[in-house]
Design a protein around this motif. Sequence first.
Motif, PDB file in Angstrom:
ATOM      1  N   LEU A  68      27.791  44.716  54.137  1.00 45.69           N
ATOM      2  CA  LEU A  68      28.999  43.872  54.507  1.00 45.69           C
ATOM      3  C   LEU A  68      30.049  44.863  55.378  1.00 45.69           C
ATOM      4  CD1 LEU A  68      29.635  42.899  50.801  1.00 45.69           C
ATOM      5  CD2 LEU A  68      29.136  41.602  52.582  1.00 45.69           C
ATOM      6  N   LYS A  69      30.271  46.119  55.020  1.00 45.30           N
ATOM      7  CA  LYS A  69      30.975  46.875  55.829  1.00 45.30           C
ATOM      8  C   LYS A  69      30.879  46.603  57.473  1.00 45.30           C
ATOM      9  CE  LYS A  69      31.946  51.208  54.741  1.00 45.30           C
ATOM     10  NZ  LYS A  69      31.750  52.487  54.099  1.00 45.30           N
ATOM     11  N   ASP A  70      29.643  46.531  57.942  1.00 46.12           N
ATOM     12  CA  ASP A  70      29.341  46.488  59.209  1.00 46.12           C
ATOM     13  C   ASP A  70      29.811  45.086  59.758  1.00 46.12           C
ATOM     14  OD1 ASP A  70      28.524  48.926  59.290  1.00 46.12           O
ATOM     15  OD2 ASP A  70      26.405  48.259  58.882  1.00 46.12           O
TER      16      ASP A  70
ATOM     17  N   ASP B 146      44.040  43.602  55.563  1.00 42.75           N
ATOM     18  CA  ASP B 146      45.352  44.170  55.481  1.00 42.75           C
ATOM     19  C   ASP B 146      45.601  44.723  54.133  1.00 42.75           C
ATOM     20  OD1 ASP B 146      48.140  44.937  55.660  1.00 42.75           O
ATOM     21  OD2 ASP B 146      48.942  42.991  55.874  1.00 42.75           O
ATOM     22  N   ASN B 147      45.753  46.193  53.896  1.00 41.78           N
ATOM     23  CA  ASN B 147      45.955  46.790  52.667  1.00 41.78           C
ATOM     24  C   ASN B 147      47.484  46.481  52.105  1.00 41.78           C
ATOM     25  OD1 ASN B 147      43.464  47.639  51.944  1.00 41.78           O
ATOM     26  ND2 ASN B 147      43.740  49.591  53.198  1.00 41.78           N
ATOM     27  N   ALA B 148      48.301  45.841  52.896  1.00 41.24           N
ATOM     28  CA  ALA B 148      49.604  45.875  52.279  1.00 41.24           C
ATOM     29  C   ALA B 148      49.641  44.421  51.449  1.00 41.24           C
ATOM     30  CB  ALA B 148      50.441  45.272  53.535  1.00 41.24           C
ATOM     31  N   THR B 149      48.479  43.741  51.217  1.00 41.06           N
ATOM     32  CA  THR B 149      48.594  42.474  50.307  1.00 41.06           C
ATOM     33  C   THR B 149      47.602  42.795  49.370  1.00 41.06           C
ATOM     34  OG1 THR B 149      46.907  41.493  51.334  1.00 41.06           O
ATOM     35  CG2 THR B 149      49.267  40.988  52.426  1.00 41.06           C
ATOM     36  N   THR B 150      47.939  42.198  48.230  1.00 42.83           N
ATOM     37  CA  THR B 150      46.980  42.557  46.957  1.00 42.83           C
ATOM     38  C   THR B 150      45.736  41.835  47.447  1.00 42.83           C
ATOM     39  OG1 THR B 150      48.880  42.105  45.575  1.00 42.83           O
ATOM     40  CG2 THR B 150      46.830  41.790  44.606  1.00 42.83           C
ATOM     41  N   THR B 151      45.511  40.778  48.057  1.00 42.07           N
ATOM     42  CA  THR B 151      44.230  39.939  48.548  1.00 42.07           C
ATOM     43  C   THR B 151      43.580  41.065  49.382  1.00 42.07           C
ATOM     44  OG1 THR B 151      45.372  37.825  48.436  1.00 42.07           O
ATOM     45  CG2 THR B 151      43.271  38.029  49.594  1.00 42.07           C
ATOM     46  N   GLY B 152      44.266  41.668  50.474  1.00 43.13           N
ATOM     47  CA  GLY B 152      43.533  42.210  51.483  1.00 43.13           C
ATOM     48  C   GLY B 152      42.985  43.637  50.820  1.00 43.13           C
ATOM     49  N   LYS B 153      43.679  44.283  49.676  1.00 40.20           N
ATOM     50  CA  LYS B 153      43.303  45.376  48.888  1.00 40.20           C
ATOM     51  C   LYS B 153      42.015  44.974  48.213  1.00 40.20           C
ATOM     52  CE  LYS B 153      47.748  47.671  48.069  1.00 40.20           C
ATOM     53  NZ  LYS B 153      48.591  48.132  46.956  1.00 40.20           N
ATOM     54  N   PHE B 154      42.143  43.985  47.490  1.00 39.48           N
ATOM     55  CA  PHE B 154      41.088  43.251  46.684  1.00 39.48           C
ATOM     56  C   PHE B 154      39.752  43.358  47.522  1.00 39.48           C
ATOM     57  CE2 PHE B 154      38.235  39.944  44.989  1.00 39.48           C
ATOM     58  CZ  PHE B 154      38.323  40.225  43.708  1.00 39.48           C
ATOM     59  N   LEU B 155      39.864  42.603  48.684  1.00 39.90           N
ATOM     60  CA  LEU B 155      38.655  42.248  49.637  1.00 39.90           C
ATOM     61  C   LEU B 155      38.174  43.516  50.098  1.00 39.90           C
ATOM     62  CD1 LEU B 155      39.975  39.070  51.378  1.00 39.90           C
ATOM     63  CD2 LEU B 155      38.216  39.187  49.616  1.00 39.90           C
ATOM     64  N   ASN B 156      39.138  44.636  50.516  1.00 37.63           N
ATOM     65  CA  ASN B 156      38.590  45.789  51.174  1.00 37.63           C
ATOM     66  C   ASN B 156      37.579  46.428  50.156  1.00 37.63           C
ATOM     67  OD1 ASN B 156      39.515  45.468  53.602  1.00 37.63           O
ATOM     68  ND2 ASN B 156      41.510  46.419  53.047  1.00 37.63           N
ATOM     69  N   ALA B 157      38.278  46.428  48.679  1.00 37.34           N
ATOM     70  CA  ALA B 157      37.552  47.315  47.809  1.00 37.34           C
ATOM     71  C   ALA B 157      36.127  46.497  47.645  1.00 37.34           C
ATOM     72  CB  ALA B 157      38.398  47.353  46.527  1.00 37.34           C
ATOM     73  N   VAL B 158      36.123  45.183  47.638  1.00 41.17           N
ATOM     74  CA  VAL B 158      34.777  44.495  47.321  1.00 41.17           C
ATOM     75  C   VAL B 158      34.111  44.736  48.439  1.00 41.17           C
ATOM     76  CG1 VAL B 158      33.735  42.235  46.997  1.00 41.17           C
ATOM     77  CG2 VAL B 158      35.719  42.879  45.843  1.00 41.17           C
ATOM     78  N   ILE B 159      34.390  44.761  49.584  1.00 44.60           N
ATOM     79  CA  ILE B 159      33.508  45.013  50.850  1.00 44.60           C
ATOM     80  C   ILE B 159      33.077  46.473  51.002  1.00 44.60           C
ATOM     81  CG2 ILE B 159      33.448  44.886  53.315  1.00 44.60           C
ATOM     82  CD1 ILE B 159      35.554  42.086  52.905  1.00 44.60           C
ATOM     83  N   GLY B 160      33.954  47.282  50.580  1.00 41.62           N
ATOM     84  CA  GLY B 160      33.670  48.645  50.742  1.00 41.62           C
ATOM     85  C   GLY B 160      34.302  49.421  51.762  1.00 41.62           C
TER      86      GLY B 160
END
Length: 147
Positions: free
Chosen positions: A87-89, A95-109
């Motif tokens: 997924l990371k690749d 965008d880490n400024a939004t809750t959705t962005g933080k969530f997706l970044n954490a799920v993706i890695g």
Amino acid sequence: MFQKPSQKSAMSSVVKIGAGVAGAKLSDGVVNVMPESTNNYKKLLVTGVALIAAASVNPKTTAGEAVQAAFVGMAVKQGTDYVTDMLKDSVPVQDNATTTGKFLNAVIGHTTEVSNPTATARLGRSLRNPVDWEPAREVRVAPAQLV
């Protein structure tokens, strides 16, 4: 499905969780010592072998529960790591400024650290460029040179 917890069920859960965590950590060691020629598929290989081993264990005793949980922990850890690498690749950083962005970044890695955009702009560093550029040095001009 749910029941009132008993001492026996609580101890069984503790054994399974502890063994699962131990198996997950041991699997990191196994993957690390595998030959470099297996780099492309070693996590997937450990996942498959651990799943087969977990299915082969009789969990009717406490020791059997622990061994099975250790193999399940190995499979879950390495399977998750394999999917994260894929997924990371293929999924860009959100965008880490939004809750959705933080969530997706954490799920993706991807990293979920929020950077300071003001400091980033001041140093001339973009989020996609890992190079830190130093600010320009101050140039001092002697008063005689100003004429």
